[in-house]
Write a protein that holds these residues in place. Structure first.
Motif, PDB file in Angstrom:
ATOM      1  N   ASP A  93       0.805  -1.214   0.000  1.00 37.40           N
ATOM      2  CA  ASP A  93       0.000   0.000   0.000  1.00 37.40           C
ATOM      3  C   ASP A  93       0.844   1.273   0.000  1.00 37.40           C
ATOM      4  N   ALA A  94       1.955   1.242   0.692  1.00 35.23           N
ATOM      5  CA  ALA A  94       2.834   2.412   0.737  1.00 35.23           C
ATOM      6  C   ALA A  94       4.242   1.934   1.032  1.00 35.23           C
ATOM      7  N   SER A  95       5.225   2.624   0.487  1.00 28.00           N
ATOM      8  CA  SER A  95       6.613   2.223   0.666  1.00 28.00           C
ATOM      9  C   SER A  95       7.178   2.769   1.973  1.00 28.00           C
ATOM     10  N   ARG A  96       8.257   2.146   2.433  1.00 29.41           N
ATOM     11  CA  ARG A  96       8.963   2.677   3.605  1.00 29.41           C
ATOM     12  C   ARG A  96       9.457   4.103   3.349  1.00 29.41           C
ATOM     13  N   LEU A  97       9.806   4.362   2.098  1.00 31.15           N
ATOM     14  CA  LEU A  97      10.299   5.687   1.743  1.00 31.15           C
ATOM     15  C   LEU A  97       9.239   6.745   2.039  1.00 31.15           C
ATOM     16  N   SER A  98       8.012   6.507   1.577  1.00 28.14           N
ATOM     17  CA  SER A  98       6.935   7.476   1.794  1.00 28.14           C
ATOM     18  C   SER A  98       6.586   7.601   3.267  1.00 28.14           C
ATOM     19  N   VAL A  99       6.546   6.449   3.965  1.00 28.92           N
ATOM     20  CA  VAL A  99       6.203   6.474   5.391  1.00 28.92           C
ATOM     21  C   VAL A  99       7.294   7.193   6.180  1.00 28.92           C
ATOM     22  N   GLY A 100       8.550   6.908   5.840  1.00 27.73           N
ATOM     23  CA  GLY A 100       9.657   7.480   6.598  1.00 27.73           C
ATOM     24  C   GLY A 100       9.809   8.971   6.456  1.00 27.73           C
ATOM     25  N   PHE A 101       9.351   9.529   5.342  1.00 22.23           N
ATOM     26  CA  PHE A 101       9.467  10.964   5.113  1.00 22.23           C
ATOM     27  C   PHE A 101       8.114  11.664   5.203  1.00 22.23           C
ATOM     28  N   VAL A 102       7.178  11.069   5.951  1.00 29.16           N
ATOM     29  CA  VAL A 102       5.844  11.650   6.021  1.00 29.16           C
ATOM     30  C   VAL A 102       5.868  13.058   6.598  1.00 29.16           C
ATOM     31  N   GLY A 103       6.850  13.351   7.440  1.00 28.09           N
ATOM     32  CA  GLY A 103       6.925  14.674   8.043  1.00 28.09           C
ATOM     33  C   GLY A 103       7.257  15.780   7.057  1.00 28.09           C
TER      34      GLY A 103
END
Length: 572
Positions: free
Chosen positions: A26-36
């Motif tokens: 559903d979402a990559s670690r990249l997107s989750v990790g830079f959500v801020g």
């Protein structure tokens, strides 16, 4: 020289060392990790925004351009990291360096690997990152990877082209058009790309695949020079591993043929070990296992008739009228060589009939109905008991596939009342039916009150001393997987054996630990349910009765057949 904090954070997310949670696909670690940094919906392949919570927006991407360029430069300098071009391609997408990265890898990777990178370069950063998470070499592939690959833009087309290219290359090597070098048929990165292509095509059961695989598998298994080397042992075993995950009768036949053809002393033994795991796995793919023939096959070939009989031993015989011939007629060999080859291959596949039986047997524990209607007309169905949903939630048992146009499943005694089981046993005994597997007289294991109260584990077969190597052999025979236990450095003294059941929706677990060098002690039996792509422990009361019964039947077999001998018990 150290990376800047944002570049290091980017590297940690891509390599998994950041220990961030995964939401694949559903979402990559990249997107989750830079959500801020700010997010926005991710557009899908048609440009329609997908409402994913963790998605990098354009402002966030702009912030990451410089750190990404820094990281790409470092990765390309680091020879070890550049061996993972997909990782570099993800960072290149953020850095706007696709052209530079493509030019670098075009000179270092094999053509098939470069063709795969070209597909990736056509995706956005989110898709690239999800692809990298799925294929990273330092972890197991996620469940459903082949299905996910099939939905990616351009990837199914790449898979076919890649396998056509690979088959054409080995054919050219065999024909002497390309100079032969042992283990040099494929360049850097091509083995992994071919493996992904094969997995996708096997999972989709592509109709064009059998012919390509036959050429490819045989071509990589034997040197054209008469040497005992191979064009690519790595690709041969990669295809065999793909077959373990997504088996078909045709890939089994191709791998068996490769084992017979190769001149390498160790390859046939390794393939034989892998095929022992492939054939039980085929039993879980009912839709493809049903292609195996059951019963006699008659085929007119010119003025003669070929008959494949499968009563006790599988035999291909040739007839002229009512007269059975001792050998293949010369006229048939001369005028119909391709048909003779096809029939011989069919004989090999018919010898896999036991796989069809295992497929039907596995279907007893299914939580959804496999495509049993594909078996209509097969003699094997007349000897089995089937259940038909004659009205919503109401199932009626019949002998044979006799009720059309309604849902159907195999009857299992764990779902039936005791009097019904006795009645069907009388029918089978009275009509002297030879069922292809034990169905009416199948052992049944029902949940006990103690197990209902225990929650998530059964201790029915716990604390049993068993011969460990015999136990391991039984695990493989019945389709269970487990790590090898041992007392050496890096090994474990205890572990779980697991069997995935019911079309991949349930998993049984048997814990066991090493007692001494030769013996193990069994532990509890538990069950996991597949929930949102992950396995979750389930209460025993939630486990479908056939699933519970089949798993406990296996465990009973393990304990009974691998227990110490009478002599050993007396000595103890």
């Amino acid at each position: 020289m150290h990376l800047s904090p944002l570049a290091q954070r980017l590297l940690n997310l891509l390599t998994g060392t950041a220990n961030d949670p995964t939401y694949w696909p559903d979402a990559s670690r990249l997107s989750v990790g830079f959500v801020g940094l700010g997010g926005s919906p991710i557009p899908d392949g048609d440009g329609i925004p997908v409402p994913v919570r963790y998605a990098l927006g354009e402002p966030a991407r702009q912030v990451l351009v410089a750190p990404a360029r820094e990281l790409v430069g470092r990765l390309l300098e680091d020879g070890r990291r550049s061996d993972d071009p997909v990782l570099v391609v993800v960072a290149a997408g953020l850095a706007g360096m696709d052209a530079e990265v493509r030019a670098r890898f075009a000179g270092e990777r094999g053509p098939i690997a470069v063709a795969e990178l070209d597909v990736l370069l056509g995706w956005d950063v989110e898709r690239r990152s999800l692809f990298w998470e799925a294929v990273r070499p330092d972890g197991p592939p996620p469940p459903g990877l082949a299905d996910w690959l099939g939905g990616l833009p351009g990837y199914p087309e790449f898979a076919r082209t890649a396998l056509e290219t690979a088959a054409a290359r080995v054919a050219a090597i065999q024909a002497g058009e390309i100079p032969y070098e042992a283990e040099k048929a494929f360049g850097s990165g091509e083995k992994a790309a071919i493996g992904r292509a094969v997995r996708l095509a096997l999972r989709r059961d592509e109709p064009w695949l059998p012919g390509l695989l036959d050429t490819l598998v045989r071509g990589v298994a034997v040197a054209p020079t008469g040497a005992g080397t191979l064009p690519s042992q790595a690709v041969l075993f990669e295809i065999a591993r793909a077959a373990e995950e997504h088996p078909t009768p045709e890939v089994v036949s191709a791998l068996r043929a490769a084992g017979r053809a190769t001149r390498h002393a160790g390859v046939p033994r390794q393939l034989a070990r892998m095929l022992k795991r492939v054939e039980p796995a085929l039993a879980d793919r009912l839709e493809v296992a049903f292609r195996l023939p059951d019963g006699p096959v008659r085929q007119a070939v010119g003025e003669h008739t070929a008959v494949i009989s499968a009563d006790d031993e599988v035999e291909l015989s040739w007839w002229h009228g009512d007269r059975k011939l001792k050998t293949v007629p010369v006229a048939v060999t001369r005028e119909h060589p391709e048909e003779v080859g096809r029939l011989r291959e069919l004989v090999k596949r018919t010898r896999q009939r036991a796989t069809l039986v295992r497929a039907l047997e596995a279907g007893c524990a299914g939580t959804s109905a496999p495509p049993y209607r594909l078996l209509e007309g097969h003699p094997i169905t007349d000897r089995l008991i089937w259940e038909f949903e004659v009205s919503p939630g109401v199932w009626r048992a019949e002998l044979g596939l006799t009720v059309p146009d309604v849902p159907v499943r195999l009857w299992h005694p764990a779902r039936a009342r005791a009097e019904e089981v006795r009645a069907w046993r009388e029918v089978v005994r009275g009509e002297e039916l030879r069922q292809p597997f034990k169905q009416a007289f199948r052992e049944v294991y029902l949940l006990t009150p103690a197990e209902e109260a225990s929650g998530v584990s059964s201790h029915r077969f716990a604390e049993q001393v068993v011969r460990y190597r015999r136990l391991r052999a039984l695990f493989k025979e019945r389709g269970w997987t487990s790590a090898f236990l041992g007392a050496w450095d890096g090994a474990e003294l205890d572990g779980d054996a697991r069997r995935v059941m019911a079309g991949g929706r349930w998993r049984a677990r048997l814990s066991h630990h090493l007692y001494d060098e030769d013996h193990a002690i069994t532990g509890e039996v538990g069950f996991d349910r597949l929930v949102e792509g992950g396995w979750r422990a389930a209460p025993l009361t939630d486990v479908p009765a056939p699933v519970f019964s089949e798993a406990m039947r296996d465990v009973d077999l393990f304990v009974a057949a691998s227990g110490p001998s009478i002599t050993a018990r007396l000595q103890a």
